[in-house]
Design an enzyme around this catalytic site. Structure first.
Site, PDB file in Angstrom:
ATOM      1  N   HIS A 165      -0.676  16.339 -20.094  1.00 56.73           N
ATOM      2  CA  HIS A 165      -0.873  17.694 -19.379  1.00 56.73           C
ATOM      3  C   HIS A 165      -0.257  18.721 -20.657  1.00 56.73           C
ATOM      4  CE1 HIS A 165       0.131  21.425 -17.060  1.00 56.73           C
ATOM      5  NE2 HIS A 165      -0.983  21.122 -16.674  1.00 56.73           N
TER       6      HIS A 165
ATOM      7  N   VAL B 239       1.952  20.693 -20.604  1.00 55.19           N
ATOM      8  CA  VAL B 239       3.520  20.722 -20.718  1.00 55.19           C
ATOM      9  C   VAL B 239       4.324  19.703 -21.320  1.00 55.19           C
ATOM     10  CG1 VAL B 239       3.660  22.721 -19.093  1.00 55.19           C
ATOM     11  CG2 VAL B 239       3.792  20.454 -18.355  1.00 55.19           C
ATOM     12  N   LYS B 240       3.493  18.596 -21.548  1.00 53.51           N
ATOM     13  CA  LYS B 240       4.082  17.302 -21.615  1.00 53.51           C
ATOM     14  C   LYS B 240       4.486  16.809 -23.177  1.00 53.51           C
ATOM     15  CE  LYS B 240       3.961  16.613 -17.067  1.00 53.51           C
ATOM     16  NZ  LYS B 240       3.178  15.834 -16.106  1.00 53.51           N
ATOM     17  N   PRO B 241       5.089  15.817 -23.545  1.00 52.20           N
ATOM     18  CA  PRO B 241       5.393  15.723 -24.923  1.00 52.20           C
ATOM     19  C   PRO B 241       4.227  15.949 -25.798  1.00 52.20           C
ATOM     20  CG  PRO B 241       6.640  14.147 -23.576  1.00 52.20           C
ATOM     21  CD  PRO B 241       5.628  15.069 -22.549  1.00 52.20           C
ATOM     22  N   ILE B 242       3.061  15.318 -25.620  1.00 50.24           N
ATOM     23  CA  ILE B 242       1.662  15.517 -26.391  1.00 50.24           C
ATOM     24  C   ILE B 242       0.589  15.867 -25.293  1.00 50.24           C
ATOM     25  CG2 ILE B 242       2.591  14.159 -28.313  1.00 50.24           C
ATOM     26  CD1 ILE B 242       0.195  12.194 -27.167  1.00 50.24           C
TER      27      ILE B 242
END
Ligand SMILES: *Cc1c(COP(=O)(O)O)cnc(C)c1O
Length: 377
Positions: free
Chosen positions: A180, A182-185
């Site tokens: 998603h 907002v996640k790291p990638i």
């Protein structure tokens, strides 16, 4: 007014866009070669043999529970302090989520709390690398082994992190990621599962595609129309468009994790001068991926005021998370009540997540801290 600072944001460069366009001009928009390429790159990154990419982190969790044949009568231990998806995956299969409490200083699941909840019905334990900090996997793995249950790592926050020099993804039998924004990638929406076990990875691939036993290469090379659905699966496929983005994003992840650590260090330095709050602790044997930078407001009822004032000042703070079982569905439909995990409930009254993303500047960090200081002091 100054520009809005979100709590998290994705980072897209020209090379990300170029790779997505290349796929759009190719023959395969989904279930094609980019999916396998992304899976291989992710497995390599995690130092693991098998990765299966799907269309969300939630789908990944659901498939994991299905691969473990979890069902009615089974219990799965999950931390109370997590996103609802972790526990929902257990409920999808008709099994019972059992909520473990967390440690006060890190909000990572407390192994002692888990151990008290293990019964003959326990099939699996889900560890959540809250905020991007890997859990104590040596302790959790040996406990899982001792009781003969599967350890699942919900690493939706922590891709790119490490524990005692070992990468996230290699720390449990099964690890789940989310892509998603907002996640790291990011892949827009997306997720993946990393497995040690080959048969289980093959089963996840089949369940991702309705329970049908054919992949794109076989379909392309066969002359027969025949296929066979051998068990009830889902459509959790991810597209080649998404995987092309995942591939270029993954290359940049190590650099982004360094940036996130620099920003977190700047926060720690500036916040050390502010009374009435403290950041969560970081263990010395982990590489934190700092998906979130979470502070606890130690005094009184200032959290609500801080939240409102930050938002009014264009700073996108957030609260991660309300203990899962305090959501209406869990209370009304499954009979949970407050008081179950006191550390998680107490933390929920105090925590606030500050903005953190790779392109954030030190000036922006300063603006966030200055605004906090005005409200708190
Ligand atoms: C984001 C997240 C999920 C779900 O991932 P999606 O890709 O949004 O479905 C699951 N668990 C945790 C801890 C998460 O942060």
């Amino acid at each position: 007014m100054s520009e809005y600072i979100p709590y998290g944001r994705h980072h897209i460069d020209e090379d990300d866009i170029a790779e997505v366009i290349r796929v759009l001009n190719s023959d395969w928009l989904t279930t094609g070669p980019k999916v396998e390429e992304f899976e291989e790159a992710l497995a390599d990154f995690c130092n693991m043999p098998h990765a299966v990419a799907v269309n969300s982190g939630t789908a990944a969790l659901h498939l994991v529970m299905a691969c473990l044949d979890i069902g009615p009568g089974d219990e799965v231990i999950v931390p109370a302090m997590t996103f609802v998806a972790t526990a929902n995956a257990v409920v999808y299969l008709g099994a019972t989520p059992v909520f473990a409490d967390v440690q006060e200083d890190t909000l990572l699941v407390d192994p002692a709390s888990i151990e008290k909840l293990i019964t003959p019905k326990t099939k699996a334990i889900v560890a959540v690398d809250y905020a991007g900090q890997p859990c104590d996997y040596d302790v959790l793995s040996s406990m899982a082994q001792r009781y003969g249950v599967t350890l699942i790592s919900d690493a939706c926050h922590s891709l790119g992190g490490a524990y005692k020099g070992r990468p996230v993804g290699s720390l449990a039998d099964i690890t789940v990621f989310s892509f998603h924004p907002v996640k790291p990638i990011t892949t827009g929406e997306g997720g993946a599962i990393v497995f040690k076990d080959k048969e289980m990875a093959q089963r996840a691939r089949r369940l991702r595609n309705h329970g049908i036993d054919l992949d794109f290469k076989e379909r392309a090379s066969r002359i027969s129309w025949e296929y066979d659905m051998v068990e009830l699966g889902f459509n959790y496929r991810i597209s080649d468009i998404q995987c092309a983005l995942g591939l270029t994003q993954l290359k940049k992840l190590p650099k982004w994790i360094e940036k996130r650590n620099e920003i977190a260090n700047a926060y720690r330095k500036f916040l050390a001068k502010v009374n009435g709050l403290c950041p969560l602790s970081k263990s010395s044997c982990v590489k934190h991926s700092y998906h979130l930078f979470v502070i606890k407001i130690t005094e009184g009822k200032k959290r609500k005021i801080l939240y409102e004032r930050m938002r009014k000042n264009g700073i996108g703070v957030n609260v991660h998370y309300k203990p899962v079982y305090l959501n209406t569905f869990y209370k009304k439909e499954l009979g949970f009540a407050s008081g179950l995990c006191p550390v998680s409930e107490m933390a929920y009254d105090k925590i606030i997540s500050l903005p953190l993303y790779p392109s954030m500047t030190v000036l922006e960090v300063k603006r966030v801290v200055d605004t906090i200081m005005i409200v708190i002091e």
